[in-house]
Design a protein around this motif. Sequence first.
Motif, PDB file in Angstrom:
ATOM      1  N   SER A 103       0.826  -1.200   0.000  1.00  0.00           N
ATOM      2  CA  SER A 103       0.000   0.000   0.000  1.00  0.00           C
ATOM      3  C   SER A 103       0.865   1.258   0.000  1.00  0.00           C
ATOM      4  O   SER A 103       0.541   2.248  -0.660  1.00  0.00           O
ATOM      5  CB  SER A 103      -0.922   0.007   1.219  1.00  0.00           C
ATOM      6  OG  SER A 103      -1.843  -1.066   1.161  1.00  0.00           O
ATOM      7  N   GLY A 107       0.699   4.297  -2.838  1.00  0.00           N
ATOM      8  CA  GLY A 107       0.503   5.696  -2.498  1.00  0.00           C
ATOM      9  C   GLY A 107       1.674   6.563  -2.917  1.00  0.00           C
ATOM     10  O   GLY A 107       1.489   7.684  -3.421  1.00  0.00           O
ATOM     11  N   ILE A 120      -4.231   8.616  -4.960  1.00  0.00           N
ATOM     12  CA  ILE A 120      -3.399   8.110  -3.856  1.00  0.00           C
ATOM     13  C   ILE A 120      -4.126   7.010  -3.107  1.00  0.00           C
ATOM     14  O   ILE A 120      -3.567   5.940  -2.821  1.00  0.00           O
ATOM     15  CB  ILE A 120      -3.023   9.259  -2.896  1.00  0.00           C
ATOM     16  CG1 ILE A 120      -2.135  10.272  -3.617  1.00  0.00           C
ATOM     17  CG2 ILE A 120      -2.299   8.708  -1.660  1.00  0.00           C
ATOM     18  CD1 ILE A 120      -1.837  11.522  -2.800  1.00  0.00           C
ATOM     19  N   LEU A 121      -5.407   7.255  -2.806  1.00  0.00           N
ATOM     20  CA  LEU A 121      -6.202   6.246  -2.101  1.00  0.00           C
ATOM     21  C   LEU A 121      -6.356   4.985  -2.953  1.00  0.00           C
ATOM     22  O   LEU A 121      -6.167   3.864  -2.468  1.00  0.00           O
ATOM     23  CB  LEU A 121      -7.576   6.816  -1.762  1.00  0.00           C
ATOM     24  CG  LEU A 121      -7.606   8.024  -0.811  1.00  0.00           C
ATOM     25  CD1 LEU A 121      -9.027   8.530  -0.636  1.00  0.00           C
ATOM     26  CD2 LEU A 121      -7.021   7.659   0.530  1.00  0.00           C
ATOM     27  N   ALA A 124      -2.901   3.090  -3.365  1.00  0.00           N
ATOM     28  CA  ALA A 124      -2.494   2.400  -2.144  1.00  0.00           C
ATOM     29  C   ALA A 124      -3.336   1.156  -1.910  1.00  0.00           C
ATOM     30  O   ALA A 124      -2.816   0.093  -1.546  1.00  0.00           O
ATOM     31  CB  ALA A 124      -2.606   3.344  -0.948  1.00  0.00           C
ATOM     32  N   PHE A 125      -4.639   1.272  -2.128  1.00  0.00           N
ATOM     33  CA  PHE A 125      -5.527   0.130  -1.911  1.00  0.00           C
ATOM     34  C   PHE A 125      -5.221  -0.993  -2.906  1.00  0.00           C
ATOM     35  O   PHE A 125      -5.102  -2.166  -2.526  1.00  0.00           O
ATOM     36  CB  PHE A 125      -6.980   0.577  -2.062  1.00  0.00           C
ATOM     37  CG  PHE A 125      -7.982  -0.470  -1.663  1.00  0.00           C
ATOM     38  CD1 PHE A 125      -8.228  -0.742  -0.325  1.00  0.00           C
ATOM     39  CD2 PHE A 125      -8.667  -1.191  -2.625  1.00  0.00           C
ATOM     40  CE1 PHE A 125      -9.148  -1.713   0.040  1.00  0.00           C
ATOM     41  CE2 PHE A 125      -9.591  -2.159  -2.271  1.00  0.00           C
ATOM     42  CZ  PHE A 125      -9.827  -2.419  -0.930  1.00  0.00           C
ATOM     43  N   LYS A 196     -13.434  10.727   2.865  1.00  0.00           N
ATOM     44  CA  LYS A 196     -12.369   9.777   3.233  1.00  0.00           C
ATOM     45  C   LYS A 196     -12.868   8.773   4.256  1.00  0.00           C
ATOM     46  O   LYS A 196     -12.496   7.595   4.222  1.00  0.00           O
ATOM     47  CB  LYS A 196     -11.162  10.534   3.790  1.00  0.00           C
ATOM     48  CG  LYS A 196     -10.218  11.075   2.744  1.00  0.00           C
ATOM     49  CD  LYS A 196      -8.938  11.538   3.392  1.00  0.00           C
ATOM     50  CE  LYS A 196      -7.918  11.933   2.335  1.00  0.00           C
ATOM     51  NZ  LYS A 196      -6.621  12.320   2.921  1.00  0.00           N
ATOM     52  N   THR A 200     -12.849   4.673   3.700  1.00  0.00           N
ATOM     53  CA  THR A 200     -12.147   3.772   4.614  1.00  0.00           C
ATOM     54  C   THR A 200     -13.101   2.874   5.384  1.00  0.00           C
ATOM     55  O   THR A 200     -12.829   1.687   5.588  1.00  0.00           O
ATOM     56  CB  THR A 200     -11.306   4.593   5.608  1.00  0.00           C
ATOM     57  OG1 THR A 200     -10.495   5.507   4.895  1.00  0.00           O
ATOM     58  CG2 THR A 200     -10.419   3.684   6.443  1.00  0.00           C
ATOM     59  N   ALA A 251      -5.128  -2.329   3.847  1.00  0.00           N
ATOM     60  CA  ALA A 251      -4.896  -1.522   2.648  1.00  0.00           C
ATOM     61  C   ALA A 251      -5.700  -0.229   2.692  1.00  0.00           C
ATOM     62  O   ALA A 251      -5.198   0.839   2.324  1.00  0.00           O
ATOM     63  CB  ALA A 251      -5.258  -2.329   1.401  1.00  0.00           C
ATOM     64  N   SER A 252      -6.936  -0.312   3.158  1.00  0.00           N
ATOM     65  CA  SER A 252      -7.773   0.891   3.208  1.00  0.00           C
ATOM     66  C   SER A 252      -7.278   1.875   4.267  1.00  0.00           C
ATOM     67  O   SER A 252      -7.329   3.096   4.072  1.00  0.00           O
ATOM     68  CB  SER A 252      -9.231   0.518   3.470  1.00  0.00           C
ATOM     69  OG  SER A 252      -9.377  -0.139   4.714  1.00  0.00           O
ATOM     70  N   ALA A 255      -4.109   3.517   2.952  1.00  0.00           N
ATOM     71  CA  ALA A 255      -4.464   4.430   1.868  1.00  0.00           C
ATOM     72  C   ALA A 255      -4.872   5.799   2.385  1.00  0.00           C
ATOM     73  O   ALA A 255      -4.557   6.828   1.787  1.00  0.00           O
ATOM     74  CB  ALA A 255      -5.597   3.829   1.027  1.00  0.00           C
TER      75      ALA A 255
END
Length: 338
Positions: A103, A107, A120-121, A124-125, A196, A200, A251-252, A255
């Motif tokens: 992740s 990101g 980015i989110l 990363a996820f 966000k 998440t 991962a979340s 992120a």
Amino acid sequence: MGLVLFGTIAVSVVAMGMGRFSVPPVEVLRILGDKALSWIQLSGTIGQTWSTEEATVIWTIRLPRVLLALVVGGGLAVGGAALQALFHNPLVSPDVIGVSAGSAFGGVIAIALGLGQVAILGGAFAAGLLAVGIVMLFGLIRAGSAILMIVLGGIVTASFFQALVSLVTYMADPYTTLPAITFWLMGSLASASYPKLMITAIPVLLGFAAIFAVRWRINILAMGDEDALSLGVNPRRMRLVLIAAVAMMTASTVAVAGVVGWVGLVIPHLVRMMISTDYRTVIPGSFILGGGFMVLIDTLARSMSAGEIPLGVVTALIGAPFFGYLLMRNRNKELRSA
């Protein structure tokens, strides 16, 4: 369990009132209560004793940040508890399966390319799930036990993605991109918002629900594969479910908050010490205590100095000495019983 829940709620209420614009805890409760009553058409039942600025600060800035901290801390703690049972090892945390490093790479790539917050989110996820997929392929190798191969695969995968993160960091512009990458990697909830929080909360709560649904089987799985098979639990299938759920949660959280260590390692130990060793209790207890711990850490991070201290720094400063204390405490117990 009730005491832990009460403590988490109390810490959350106090945290919402702390900051440069301070709001007393009683006023925080009144603001939240008035808003809740307005949803059922009972607005005005509580006499207004707060200013418009106080309500705006609570609803727009503090509440989403506290809720995000609860979700992030809870997800990391439950992931650690599930993996410790899965690998029969109290020193395991979500970092072991490589998802945090994966992740982080996703990101960092998005930041280096100058992409927006959504990228980015998403990066990363996606990279975190890719890392776990690679680890699971190692688990299919028949050269040894599945658990050993997953652990070794996690070490290899994490090292590989950490090398990629270092490569991207080395190549980044030292005046613009590098500071953004460094700050993101150390963890922060400074940019918390309701979008966000939703991004998440959905995967974290889905992962938690999957683990919570099989929490009684985790007790059986912790006894070993042979005992689990004799009691009708398929260890391979359970490992797949647990690792997939932990990967999704971790991962979340990475992120949205960056890499935050020690939560998944320390909190399950605390729950087993304070509440119970039964995973039917450890799983929900870890979520509650982990959330409260992260709220406390985030509050300290934004209150200890004029500038905000990264979450990863604060969790390491608190988590490492505390975990050392736990190790020494257990060692002294063993010496007394010898």
